[in-house]
Enzyme design. Structure first.
Site, PDB file in Angstrom:
ATOM      1  N   ASP A  89       0.637  -1.102  -0.044  1.00 15.60           N
ATOM      2  CA  ASP A  89       0.199  -0.053  -0.132  1.00 15.60           C
ATOM      3  C   ASP A  89       0.768   1.214  -0.153  1.00 15.60           C
ATOM      4  O   ASP A  89       2.191   1.136   0.277  1.00 15.60           O
ATOM      5  CB  ASP A  89      -0.959   0.014   1.271  1.00 15.60           C
ATOM      6  N   GLU A  95       0.122  -1.687   5.447  1.00 14.71           N
ATOM      7  CA  GLU A  95       1.152  -1.056   6.525  1.00 14.71           C
ATOM      8  C   GLU A  95       0.802   0.177   6.967  1.00 14.71           C
ATOM      9  O   GLU A  95       1.244   0.459   8.031  1.00 14.71           O
ATOM     10  CB  GLU A  95       2.694  -1.532   5.898  1.00 14.71           C
TER      11      GLU A  95
END
Length: 488
Positions: A79, A146
């Protein structure tokens, strides 16, 4: 312009990074990127797994003669942080990133670039796809979500990975090896308010603070940049004290791990005091701008008359909100006593957002510390400030730090490799940011871990950029490290 980067070296790494920039991947919208990486592994004929947390794991056998080397896990997160300038039209859930080559740097057009951690992901993909690299058994671990909670690391099963050494590729200074990181925790604060009527004699203004640099709330917190939320409420406080200005709505900051660059709000004042309001807030803003002249030279204030809002936040809640935001700890709280130049404890007053439907104002802070007790003490301070103001405070998302192991074998190996290749010893550091190593090491306590990466500046902001030369050095260092992994 975006395709300029595929001509850069190392060619394969940049080609994969370009592909990543074309796939929307903001946190919590990772279905497309997870499918892309899963299909990538399957397309190479490699064992590929997607676990229940959304992590993708791809295994590649050792090259001939390297079968007895320790297994290496190449790790990065899929991400990216979605931040854009207010004048940029961009939907991070749909639109590709527009990359630009600017001299020695790659950056993006008005948005975050996603080099954090797209370069690390692209490097792992290049290793998996290579036919000419020398390496032992390799596993690539691409973690999910994350940036907003380390969900993938938290949800990683304890028995799926087989390797012995974790190479986290999520650091942001080439030539430095990271052996420790801070832990973190979120403070979630909520005020509830009562609707107040808007007298017809009032005049409304949009009060907007923009142009601050923002940045990563861990890496960049030491730079002492301004916080748009606290600037906004400082102006509101002055306007209320002198003229009785009232708050209708506020929308400041966005992500908990990004220093807030912008804050927008609607305020009202008695019609015969409209001119005086503009003068007061502009004078106070000039004071703030002078205080932050070195760090925020482009900070801007706009005060524009607008239509009357439907309602106001009741005055007592406005006062409690304003005072507590101004009193909230923000920025560097304490420097490390043991590591020169390292922030030990900090907090980021990340966002302040009102909701006219629910009659609430939500505030988010992210606390970081390499000392657990210091983080807990900071949480109590924030709880005290907002609790006294009548808000509810909840703490969530706590994750551990990563304690340095100066006797780490992979640290010694990589120091030696770097010195032989570049003629100098890399710096050994800890980082005031949340790396997944702390969580992953709790699940796989036998792992020998290290973090490294290319030079990235201003992550989590639209100024994010990655140094081209450093990417080549990072890649070459990774290749030599894989050759030098010791035997089992």
């Amino acid at each position: 312009m975006s395709q300029q980067i595929i001509a850069l070296e190392p060619r394969k790494l940049w080609e994969y990074f370009y592909q990543l920039t074309q796939i929307p991947r903001p946190s919590n919208h990772e279905e497309q990127i997870q499918q892309f990486v899963y299909d990538f592994g399957k397309g190479l004929g490699l064992e590929t797994i997607k676990d229940s947390a959304g992590n993708i794991i791809i295994r590649k056998p050792a090259t001939a003669g390297m079968e007895n080397r320790k297994g290496v896990i190449l790790q990065g997160h899929l991400d990216m942080v979605p931040q854009k300038n207010s004048d940029k039209e961009h939907d991070f859930t749909r639109d590709p990133i527009e990359t630009l080559v600017d001299g020695e740097w790659v950056t993006a057009n008005g948005t975050t670039l996603g080099a954090d951690n797209g370069i690390g992901v692209a490097a792992a993909m290049a290793v998996l796809a290579s036919n000419d690299l020398v390496h032992g058994p390799v596993e690539a671990l691409f973690t999910a979500t994350e940036e907003t909670g380390m969900d993938g690391a938290e949800g990683l099963p304890p028995d799926v990975l087989q390797g012995d050494i974790l190479l986290n590729m999520d650091s942001e200074d080439e030539g430095e090896l990271y052996v420790g990181c801070a832990g973190g925790e979120d403070a979630n604060i909520r005020f509830t308010y009562s609707e107040a009527e808007v007298p017809a004699t009032q005049t409304a203004f949009e009060l907007n603070v923009t142009g601050l640099k923002g940045g990563h709330s861990g890496m960049d917190i030491i730079l002492q940049r301004g916080n748009a939320n606290q600037v906004f409420f400082r102006l509101l406080n002055e306007a209320h004290q002198q003229l009785g200005a009232r708050l209708a709505s506020v929308n400041g900051g966005s992500l908990r791990n990004a220093i807030p660059r912008e804050a927008f709000g609607v305020i009202t004042v008695a019609g015969d005091k409209a001119d005086e309001l503009k003068e007061i807030v502009e004078d106070e803003f000039l004071s703030v701008k002078a205080e932050l002249a070195a760090t925020e030279p482009d900070m801007k204030l706009t005060v524009v008359e607008c239509g009357l809002p439907v309602e106001l936040i009741d005055e007592m809640t406005q006062i409690r909100l304003t005072k507590s935001v101004l009193a909230c700890p923000n920025g560097v709280i304490r420097m490390s006593d043991s590591v020169a130049g390292l922030v030990e404890t900090s907090t980021n007053l990340a966002s302040v957002k009102s909701d006219v439907v629910g009659k609430t104002i939500d505030i988010a802070c992210l606390m970081r510390s390499s000392v657990d007790s210091a983080k807990e003490s900071l949480a109590k301070r924030i709880d005290a400030v907002f609790g006294l103001a009548g808000a509810t405070v909840k703490f969530t998302g706590a994750y551990p730090g990563w304690q340095p192991n100066m006797a780490s074998p992979i640290l010694k190996t990589m120091q030696s490799v770097y010195q032989q290749k570049y003629g100098k010893v890399p710096e050994i550091k800890a980082i005031h940011a949340g790396l997944e190593c702390g969580i992953l090491g709790g699940t796989y306590p036998h792992w020998d871990m290290i973090s490294f990466g290319p030079t990235i500046r201003f992550p989590h902001s639209p100024d994010e950029k990655v140094n081209i030369t450093s990417v080549q050095k990072f890649w070459d260092f990774l290749v030599e490290t894989l050759k030098s992994i010791p035997g089992k």
